[in-house]
Design a protein around this motif. Structure first.
Motif, mmCIF file in Angstrom:
data_model
loop_
_atom_site.group_PDB
_atom_site.id
_atom_site.type_symbol
_atom_site.label_atom_id
_atom_site.label_comp_id
_atom_site.label_asym_id
_atom_site.label_seq_id
_atom_site.Cartn_x
_atom_site.Cartn_y
_atom_site.Cartn_z
ATOM 1 N N GLN A 223 0.833 -1.202 0.000
ATOM 2 C CA GLN A 223 0.000 0.000 0.000
ATOM 3 C C GLN A 223 0.873 1.261 0.000
ATOM 4 O OE1 GLN A 223 -3.356 0.598 0.051
ATOM 5 N NE2 GLN A 223 -4.367 -1.268 0.675
ATOM 6 N N THR A 224 1.876 1.274 0.838
ATOM 7 C CA THR A 224 2.756 2.433 0.942
ATOM 8 C C THR A 224 3.504 2.672 -0.359
ATOM 9 O OG1 THR A 224 3.039 2.121 3.331
ATOM 10 C CG2 THR A 224 4.705 3.430 2.199
ATOM 11 N N HIS A 225 4.056 1.614 -0.931
ATOM 12 C CA HIS A 225 4.763 1.752 -2.206
ATOM 13 C C HIS A 225 3.831 2.303 -3.279
ATOM 14 C CE1 HIS A 225 8.214 -1.296 -1.234
ATOM 15 N NE2 HIS A 225 8.100 -0.339 -0.340
ATOM 16 N N ALA A 226 2.589 1.815 -3.305
ATOM 17 C CA ALA A 226 1.623 2.277 -4.310
ATOM 18 C C ALA A 226 1.375 3.777 -4.181
ATOM 19 C CB ALA A 226 0.312 1.507 -4.173
ATOM 20 N N VAL A 227 1.203 4.262 -2.956
ATOM 21 C CA VAL A 227 0.952 5.690 -2.727
ATOM 22 C C VAL A 227 2.132 6.532 -3.202
ATOM 23 C CG1 VAL A 227 0.734 7.444 -0.926
ATOM 24 C CG2 VAL A 227 -0.675 5.389 -0.840
ATOM 25 N N LEU A 228 3.352 6.143 -2.826
ATOM 26 C CA LEU A 228 4.527 6.944 -3.133
ATOM 27 C C LEU A 228 4.871 6.916 -4.618
ATOM 28 C CD1 LEU A 228 6.792 6.107 -0.053
ATOM 29 C CD2 LEU A 228 5.125 7.951 -0.336
ATOM 30 N N VAL A 229 4.772 5.752 -5.246
ATOM 31 C CA VAL A 229 5.065 5.645 -6.674
ATOM 32 C C VAL A 229 4.033 6.412 -7.484
ATOM 33 C CG1 VAL A 229 5.191 4.046 -8.636
ATOM 34 C CG2 VAL A 229 6.324 3.466 -6.490
ATOM 35 N N ALA A 230 2.751 6.259 -7.148
ATOM 36 C CA ALA A 230 1.683 6.953 -7.878
ATOM 37 C C ALA A 230 1.824 8.468 -7.750
ATOM 38 C CB ALA A 230 0.318 6.507 -7.369
ATOM 39 N N LEU B 206 0.370 -3.323 -7.973
ATOM 40 C CA LEU B 206 0.301 -2.738 -9.313
ATOM 41 C C LEU B 206 -1.021 -2.015 -9.549
ATOM 42 C CD1 LEU B 206 1.196 -2.238 -12.196
ATOM 43 C CD2 LEU B 206 0.509 -4.584 -12.753
ATOM 44 N N ILE B 207 -2.137 -2.678 -9.270
ATOM 45 C CA ILE B 207 -3.440 -2.063 -9.515
ATOM 46 C C ILE B 207 -3.688 -0.898 -8.563
ATOM 47 C CG2 ILE B 207 -5.913 -2.454 -9.196
ATOM 48 C CD1 ILE B 207 -4.974 -3.159 -11.933
ATOM 49 N N LEU B 208 -3.264 -1.010 -7.317
ATOM 50 C CA LEU B 208 -3.407 0.113 -6.388
ATOM 51 C C LEU B 208 -2.676 1.338 -6.918
ATOM 52 C CD1 LEU B 208 -2.924 -1.630 -2.919
ATOM 53 C CD2 LEU B 208 -5.060 -0.809 -3.903
ATOM 54 N N THR B 209 -1.496 1.131 -7.502
ATOM 55 C CA THR B 209 -0.723 2.240 -8.049
ATOM 56 C C THR B 209 -1.435 2.858 -9.241
ATOM 57 O OG1 THR B 209 1.319 1.110 -7.372
ATOM 58 C CG2 THR B 209 1.533 2.941 -8.916
ATOM 59 N N LEU B 210 -1.903 2.028 -10.173
ATOM 60 C CA LEU B 210 -2.595 2.547 -11.356
ATOM 61 C C LEU B 210 -3.867 3.306 -10.982
ATOM 62 C CD1 LEU B 210 -2.205 -0.515 -13.755
ATOM 63 C CD2 LEU B 210 -1.119 1.725 -14.002
ATOM 64 N N ALA B 211 -4.632 2.748 -10.053
ATOM 65 C CA ALA B 211 -5.871 3.413 -9.628
ATOM 66 C C ALA B 211 -5.569 4.745 -8.961
ATOM 67 C CB ALA B 211 -6.653 2.509 -8.684
ATOM 68 N N ARG B 212 -4.475 4.786 -8.203
ATOM 69 C CA ARG B 212 -4.109 6.041 -7.527
ATOM 70 C C ARG B 212 -3.628 7.082 -8.534
ATOM 71 N NH1 ARG B 212 -6.149 8.584 -4.552
ATOM 72 N NH2 ARG B 212 -5.095 10.133 -3.297
ATOM 73 N N VAL B 213 -2.840 6.663 -9.535
ATOM 74 C CA VAL B 213 -2.418 7.585 -10.590
ATOM 75 C C VAL B 213 -3.641 8.172 -11.285
ATOM 76 C CG1 VAL B 213 -1.294 7.747 -12.851
ATOM 77 C CG2 VAL B 213 -0.166 6.522 -10.999
ATOM 78 N N LEU C 69 9.627 0.375 -4.874
ATOM 79 C CA LEU C 69 9.666 1.825 -4.743
ATOM 80 C C LEU C 69 10.143 2.532 -6.008
ATOM 81 C CD1 LEU C 69 10.962 2.200 -1.088
ATOM 82 C CD2 LEU C 69 8.796 3.071 -1.974
ATOM 83 N N ASP C 70 10.845 1.813 -6.892
ATOM 84 C CA ASP C 70 11.265 2.434 -8.148
ATOM 85 C C ASP C 70 10.293 2.157 -9.287
ATOM 86 O OD1 ASP C 70 11.777 -0.220 -8.545
ATOM 87 O OD2 ASP C 70 13.929 0.002 -8.868
ATOM 88 N N GLY C 71 9.115 1.575 -8.952
ATOM 89 C CA GLY C 71 8.075 1.364 -9.952
ATOM 90 C C GLY C 71 8.156 0.046 -10.695
ATOM 91 N N ASP C 72 9.086 -0.833 -10.320
ATOM 92 C CA ASP C 72 9.161 -2.143 -10.958
ATOM 93 C C ASP C 72 8.015 -3.036 -10.482
ATOM 94 O OD1 ASP C 72 11.408 -1.479 -12.358
ATOM 95 O OD2 ASP C 72 12.806 -2.492 -11.019
#
Length: 307
Positions: free
Chosen positions: A87-94, A209-216, A238-241
């Protein structure tokens, strides 16, 4: 014979050391204008010996409850800590992608208190400080000592901030210019914790992955889905991989049952996903990074500033 039948029935109904693994629900996150974002899950259920025998006959995957495998690997550990990290990685990457920046491989520092002159920096508890330094030369922040180092012998400093909003969510990353002396007065520690979207009892890294896309999508105008029902499975660094996850066949099955149009998977697991999707209408799209997933969606009709 009756006694033997009773013994077999009692034995069959007793608990076995195996769990059955099957498709779980597809959980929608975010609120896109047209399509949808869905986190795919796999359901692990305890089984008695009769259920285990049926699973073996029908080809349903089983795993040992103690972590051993039968018919496949159990996959990554399912724990609350792993989900929290995802969850944290998704927030920061997005937050960085929405700002048009390449994600930094650092979790940053989370502001815990802002007192005295430090209040003039505009920082608030919950904000995440990702990097600091001169314009065009920002140093990733991994420990409080990093923040101290960039403020020494400087009158002003630029800071890459992920702001924490009053609604309990984090916004788009932004660079702010602050007085170095006052920034040093803000209290910040490495215990970064953020939630993109609550998922209840879902565990493990595969929602990243989906959490990041939805947040973006939520942080930018338009509809990145392009009106499609988009699902995915894959961890996020954290680098988006995009990182490998477990239970790929079951999640593909979940996507098919939920009638998803697109299923993003880690490129390292494309063969397994393609085999599981054979005969279904789900389009499997393997990706190495979340940026690749964004690029694919843009090329497929997504409507967002990033396209």
């Amino acid at each position: 014979m009756i006694a033997s039948f009773v013994v077999l029935a009692v034995f069959g109904m007793s608990g076995s050391p195996y769990d059955r693994v099957g498709p779980g629900p597809a959980i929608e996150v975010g609120r896109p204008e047209g399509g949808s974002w869905s986190v795919l899950t796999a359901r692990v259920q305890r089984s008695n010996w009769l259920q285990y025998a049926k699973a073996e006959l029908t080809g349903e995957r089983t795993i040992r409850a103690d972590g051993g495998g039968s018919g496949g690997d159990k996959g990554p550990p399912r724990s609350e800590d792993v989900m929290s990290t995802s969850q944290t990685h998704a927030v920061l990457v997005a937050a960085q992608l929405a700002a048009g920046r390449a994600p930094l491989a650092a979790a940053g520092l989370q502001v815990t208190a802002v007192t005295g002159p430090a209040r003039s920096t505009g920082l608030h508890p919950g904000d995440v400080l990702l990097a600091a330094g001169e314009a065009g030369d920002l140093t990733p922040l991994r420990a409080p000592s990093d923040l101290e180092a960039v403020t020494v012998r400087r009158t002003t400093v630029r800071v890459l901030v992920v702001p924490y909003g009053s609604g309990g969510t984090w916004g788009t990353a932004e660079i702010r210019r602050m007085p170095a002396g006052r920034l040093a007065g803000a209290q910040a520690g490495p215990a970064v914790s953020a939630t993109a979207y609550p998922l209840g009892s879902v565990e493990g890294p595969s929602a990243g992955l989906i959490l990041t896309l939805a947040r973006v999508d939520a942080l930018t105008p338009g509809d990145l889905t392009g009106g499609r029902r988009v699902a995915g499975t894959g961890g996020i660094s954290l680098d988006g991989d995009v990182t490998a996850v477990g239970d790929i066949p079951e999640k593909v099955d979940a996507a098919a049952k939920a009638r998803m149009d697109v299923l993003f998977v880690p490129i390292w697991q494309r063969s397994v996903a393609a085999a599981a999707a054979k005969g279904t209408r789900v389009r499997v799209v393997p990706v190495r990074t979340v940026s690749e997933a964004v690029g694919w969606l843009c090329a497929a009709g997504g409507r967002a500033p990033l396209c």
